[in-house]
Design a protein around this motif. Structure first.
Motif, PDB file in Angstrom:
ATOM      1  N   LEU A  61       0.827  -1.218   0.000  1.00  0.00           N
ATOM      2  CA  LEU A  61       0.000   0.000   0.000  1.00  0.00           C
ATOM      3  C   LEU A  61       0.858   1.264   0.000  1.00  0.00           C
ATOM      4  O   LEU A  61       0.488   2.291   0.563  1.00  0.00           O
ATOM      5  CB  LEU A  61      -0.954  -0.002   1.188  1.00  0.00           C
ATOM      6  N   GLY A  62       2.007   1.202  -0.658  1.00  0.00           N
ATOM      7  CA  GLY A  62       2.820   2.389  -0.871  1.00  0.00           C
ATOM      8  C   GLY A  62       3.323   3.063   0.389  1.00  0.00           C
ATOM      9  O   GLY A  62       3.438   4.284   0.446  1.00  0.00           O
ATOM     10  N   GLY A  63       3.643   2.254   1.405  1.00  0.00           N
ATOM     11  CA  GLY A  63       4.141   2.813   2.653  1.00  0.00           C
ATOM     12  C   GLY A  63       3.064   3.139   3.660  1.00  0.00           C
ATOM     13  O   GLY A  63       3.370   3.667   4.743  1.00  0.00           O
ATOM     14  N   THR A  75      -1.143   8.612   4.138  1.00  0.00           N
ATOM     15  CA  THR A  75      -0.351   8.947   2.956  1.00  0.00           C
ATOM     16  C   THR A  75       1.009   8.286   3.068  1.00  0.00           C
ATOM     17  O   THR A  75       1.545   8.097   4.170  1.00  0.00           O
ATOM     18  CB  THR A  75      -0.166  10.462   2.799  1.00  0.00           C
ATOM     19  N   GLY A  76       1.575   7.945   1.913  1.00  0.00           N
ATOM     20  CA  GLY A  76       2.872   7.282   1.912  1.00  0.00           C
ATOM     21  C   GLY A  76       3.659   7.597   0.667  1.00  0.00           C
ATOM     22  O   GLY A  76       3.100   7.999  -0.357  1.00  0.00           O
ATOM     23  N   GLY A  77       4.962   7.398   0.767  1.00  0.00           N
ATOM     24  CA  GLY A  77       5.861   7.651  -0.356  1.00  0.00           C
ATOM     25  C   GLY A  77       6.589   6.405  -0.818  1.00  0.00           C
ATOM     26  O   GLY A  77       7.681   6.510  -1.407  1.00  0.00           O
ATOM     27  N   GLY A  78       5.996   5.232  -0.582  1.00  0.00           N
ATOM     28  CA  GLY A  78       6.625   3.982  -1.009  1.00  0.00           C
ATOM     29  C   GLY A  78       6.420   3.749  -2.492  1.00  0.00           C
ATOM     30  O   GLY A  78       5.774   2.782  -2.905  1.00  0.00           O
ATOM     31  N   ILE A  79       7.023   4.626  -3.312  1.00  0.00           N
ATOM     32  CA  ILE A  79       6.791   4.630  -4.750  1.00  0.00           C
ATOM     33  C   ILE A  79       8.100   4.344  -5.475  1.00  0.00           C
ATOM     34  O   ILE A  79       9.124   4.969  -5.186  1.00  0.00           O
ATOM     35  CB  ILE A  79       6.246   6.002  -5.204  1.00  0.00           C
ATOM     36  N   ALA A 105      11.959   3.016  -2.866  1.00  0.00           N
ATOM     37  CA  ALA A 105      11.021   3.392  -1.814  1.00  0.00           C
ATOM     38  C   ALA A 105      10.118   2.220  -1.432  1.00  0.00           C
ATOM     39  O   ALA A 105       9.733   2.088  -0.264  1.00  0.00           O
ATOM     40  CB  ALA A 105      10.192   4.592  -2.252  1.00  0.00           C
ATOM     41  N   THR A 106       9.773   1.378  -2.394  1.00  0.00           N
ATOM     42  CA  THR A 106       9.002   0.172  -2.073  1.00  0.00           C
ATOM     43  C   THR A 106       9.818  -0.748  -1.182  1.00  0.00           C
ATOM     44  O   THR A 106       9.306  -1.315  -0.207  1.00  0.00           O
ATOM     45  CB  THR A 106       8.595  -0.560  -3.364  1.00  0.00           C
TER      46      THR A 106
END
Length: 351
Positions: free
Chosen positions: A167-169, A326-330, A334-335
């Protein structure tokens, strides 16, 4: 929340399973086994080494290499992959059955960093039997296991599965708050696909859809199969993961109607931007079983109006302000960082 009763799980690791392509022997009581050595898996190995987290095994489609038999430093594994495309060459990886390999290495944490694929329904059962049933922890970067297995896993194996990368962080916070979120099944809205947000930003700046796709590629945002992003399937999978986990009933993402990025009209996107609006690919669930992934006009102060390097999930449950994750696992690095957070949590942060 009531737990689902335990059930027996068939052994999915017999030789008839086409995914059981790897085998090793022996055992190891601690450490991490990274399964899948694409961009995310290799980035994760770099991070594990930086944080002094022991790696006991790595697996790809050629086999499994164990730390007691091979040098599993990140630079060595990366060099083997770049030179030969496999761990079976240079690292002494042994072909065999993956279910046995995962069990026999005995890693405390197994990371599924394989490419998401819904053409391997047996994969979820393999992860369950080879990891969770033996009491180990499972960290997911691939999304099909989360979509198919998580709705029951979070209840059968509480605290044993990490989905921060899925879920992107935002996955760690989602699971931390799951009991509260599930108690009041309300509206869910998400802007979970950074590729389409990037494309929209390029269009708003005067570019075309193709220009946006090219930019997303340069940023490393595209899935291994870019169509998963472009036809809205990736966003549908993330919506299915969230809703399935909230309700305890798996959702087939193929049943969720989606918009293709080619449905965007650049002139309309730029017209909205000129009037203080933006456009996002929004996944919605109204708590009544209706799910959809559509391009929508979004106000600039809407929590979903995140930039192309962020994702946002909004849970409107009960009275009061909605919960916004919100997340920055993009992108691959970052993932991998999001997956590392789960790994370190499972290992007690002692890294």
């Amino acid at each position: 929340m009531s737990a689902h009763p335990s059930r027996s799980v068939p052994d999915r690791s017999d030789s008839s399973d086409p995914l059981d392509a790897y085998e090793t022997t022996g055992s190891s009581p601690t450490g991490v086994h990274v399964v899948g050595l694409g961009p995310v898996g290799l980035a994760l190995l770099d991070l594990l080494e930086t944080h002094a987290v022991p790696v006991v095994a790595v697996s790809d489609t050629s086999g499994t290499a164990r730390g007691e038999q091979a040098d599993l430093r990140a630079t060595v594994v990366r060099r083997a992959k770049e030179a030969h495309g496999s761990v079976a060459v240079d690292l002494g990886g042994r072909p065999g059955r993956l279910g046995l390999a995962i069990r026999d290495t005995g890693a405390a944490v197994v990371v599924d960093a394989t490419a998401t694929s819904f053409t391997r329904p047996e994969w979820t059962g393999l992860l369950e039997s080879a990891v969770l049933d033996r009491g180990a922890r499972l960290v997911l970067a691939a999304k099909d296991g989360a979509c198919r297995g998580l709705p029951t896993w979070v209840r059968r194996f509480p605290g044993a599965v990490g989905i921060n990368a899925v879920l992107g962080g935002t996955g760690a916070r989602f699971l931390d708050e799951l009991e509260d979120l599930a108690a009041d099944e309300g509206r869910v809205r998400l802007a979970g696909n950074a590729t389409t947000t990037t494309i929209i930003e390029v269009i708003e700046a005067g570019g075309s859809v193709d220009d946006g796709v090219d930019e997303a590629g340069r940023r490393g945002l595209l899935e291994a199969d870019p169509e998963l992003d472009l036809r809205g399937a990736d966003a549908a999978v993330k919506l299915a993961v969230v809703v399935g986990t909230l309700t305890g009933r798996p959702v087939d993402p193929e049943t969720i109607p989606t918009d293709h990025v080619r449905s965007l009209v650049p002139e309309e996107v730029r017209e909205r931007a000129a009037h203080g609006q933006t456009t996002r690919l929004v996944g919605t669930w109204n708590g009544d079983g209706e799910l959809a992934v559509r391009y929508e006009s979004v106000a600039l102060d809407d929590p979903l109006a995140v930039p192309g390097n962020r994702v946002a999930y909004v849970y409107e449950c009960g009275p009061g302000d909605p919960r916004v994750h919100t997340g920055g696992g993009i992108g691959p690095v970052a993932t991998a960082e999001a997956a590392l957070a789960d790994v370190r949590s499972f290992l007690g942060g002692a890294t």
